[in-house]
Design an enzyme around this catalytic site. Structure first.
Site, PDB file in Angstrom:
ATOM      1  N   LYS A 193      67.000 118.019  73.656  1.00  0.00           N
ATOM      2  CA  LYS A 193      66.768 116.633  74.057  1.00  0.00           C
ATOM      3  C   LYS A 193      66.814 116.483  75.581  1.00  0.00           C
ATOM      4  CE  LYS A 193      66.031 114.850  70.028  1.00  0.00           C
ATOM      5  NZ  LYS A 193      64.696 114.328  69.677  1.00  0.00           N
TER       6      LYS A 193
ATOM      7  N   TYR B 126      71.094 120.779  70.001  1.00  0.00           N
ATOM      8  CA  TYR B 126      70.377 119.496  69.954  1.00  0.00           C
ATOM      9  C   TYR B 126      70.348 118.860  71.341  1.00  0.00           C
ATOM     10  CZ  TYR B 126      69.245 114.708  68.380  1.00  0.00           C
ATOM     11  OH  TYR B 126      68.677 113.477  68.200  1.00  0.00           O
TER      12      TYR B 126
ATOM     13  N   SER C  34      67.000 111.120  73.199  1.00  0.00           N
ATOM     14  CA  SER C  34      68.282 110.709  72.628  1.00  0.00           C
ATOM     15  C   SER C  34      69.230 110.488  73.794  1.00  0.00           C
ATOM     16  CB  SER C  34      68.818 111.821  71.715  1.00  0.00           C
ATOM     17  OG  SER C  34      70.163 111.591  71.343  1.00  0.00           O
TER      18      SER C  34
END
Length: 239
Positions: free
Chosen positions: A148, A144, A131
């Site tokens: 990532k 998150y 991402s």
């Protein structure tokens, strides 16, 4: 081409599956959304396998299904992902944290481990969905961003190890794409005027990644810019 796609029932995974199948690829869809996965598999002539990517045995079973059904594996698209749903303050939730790390990081590690023997035999490719949150900080979901960032580091670090075996490993780093994962953030993004990325743009970049000769690259996909490998510049070395 024989491709395994985790998180293949919806969003980016499903869109890539449709495109590859249209080009003649044999697809194994791996997901926990049985209804959507079975429907898509029937629609595109793919094989659906239930796979919780946070479980090593499920990853191994998905690869085994590709081998037993199609006789090999050329591509592992390790795409399954979830947001954390919690922060690090009073809203911290251990189960949600473990789930996010299990899907977003363990799912890539386990997927690589499970697929590597087959990909070594075929000289295949690994593409992991990271991402832009793997390149920049994300205040809205630090957990998150953490997993990532770990995927980005893993891909960059594996490239040299896997190159002698003829296996390429790449990362796909989209911005906020028009999938279910943006969920509750959709209204806020709209309010802020932040453009939401069409899934079709991510698919086109994915195809460019497959066609490239590179390895260990992290391809950004953001609205209004031509996708390319991100250049990690300015890292100080020893003198």
């Amino acid at each position: 081409m024989i491709a395994l796609i985790t998180g293949g029932a919806n969003g980016i995974g499903a869109a890539v599956a449709r495109r590859l199948a249209a080009d003649g690829a044999k697809i194994v869809l791996a997901d926990v959304d049985d209804a959507a996965g079975q429907e898509l598999a029937a629609d595109i002539g793919a094989l659906y396998v239930r796979c919780d990517v946070s479980a090593l045995a499920d990853n191994e079973a998905a690869v085994a299904a590709a081998l037993s059904t199609y006789g090999g594996l050329d591509l592992a698209f390790l795409n399954a992902g979830v947001t954390s749903g919690c922060g690090l303050g009073e809203d911290f939730d251990l189960a949600k944290y473990r789930r996010a790390m299990g899907v977003n990081l363990d799912g890539v590690v386990f997927g690589v481990h499970a697929a590597l023997p087959a990909l070594t035999a075929s000289g295949g490719t690994i593409v992991a969905t990271a991402s832009m949150a793997g390149i920049v900080g994300v205040e809205a979901d630090p957990i998150y961003a953490a997993n990532k960032h770990a995927v980005v580091g893993l891909v960059r670090s594996l490239a040299g190890q896997l190159a002698p075996a003829g296996v390429r490993v790449q990362a796909l780093c989209p911005s906020f794409a028009d999938t279910a994962i943006i969920g509750e953030h959709r209204a806020l993004l709209s309010e802020l005027g932040f453009p939401i990325l069409p899934v079709s743009d991510v698919v086109e970049t994915f195809l460019r990644v497959l066609e490239s000769d590179g390895t260990g690259e992290c391809w950004f996909v953001v609205p209004g810019r031509e996708s390319a490998p991100f250049q990690f510049r300015g890292v100080p070395g020893p003198r």
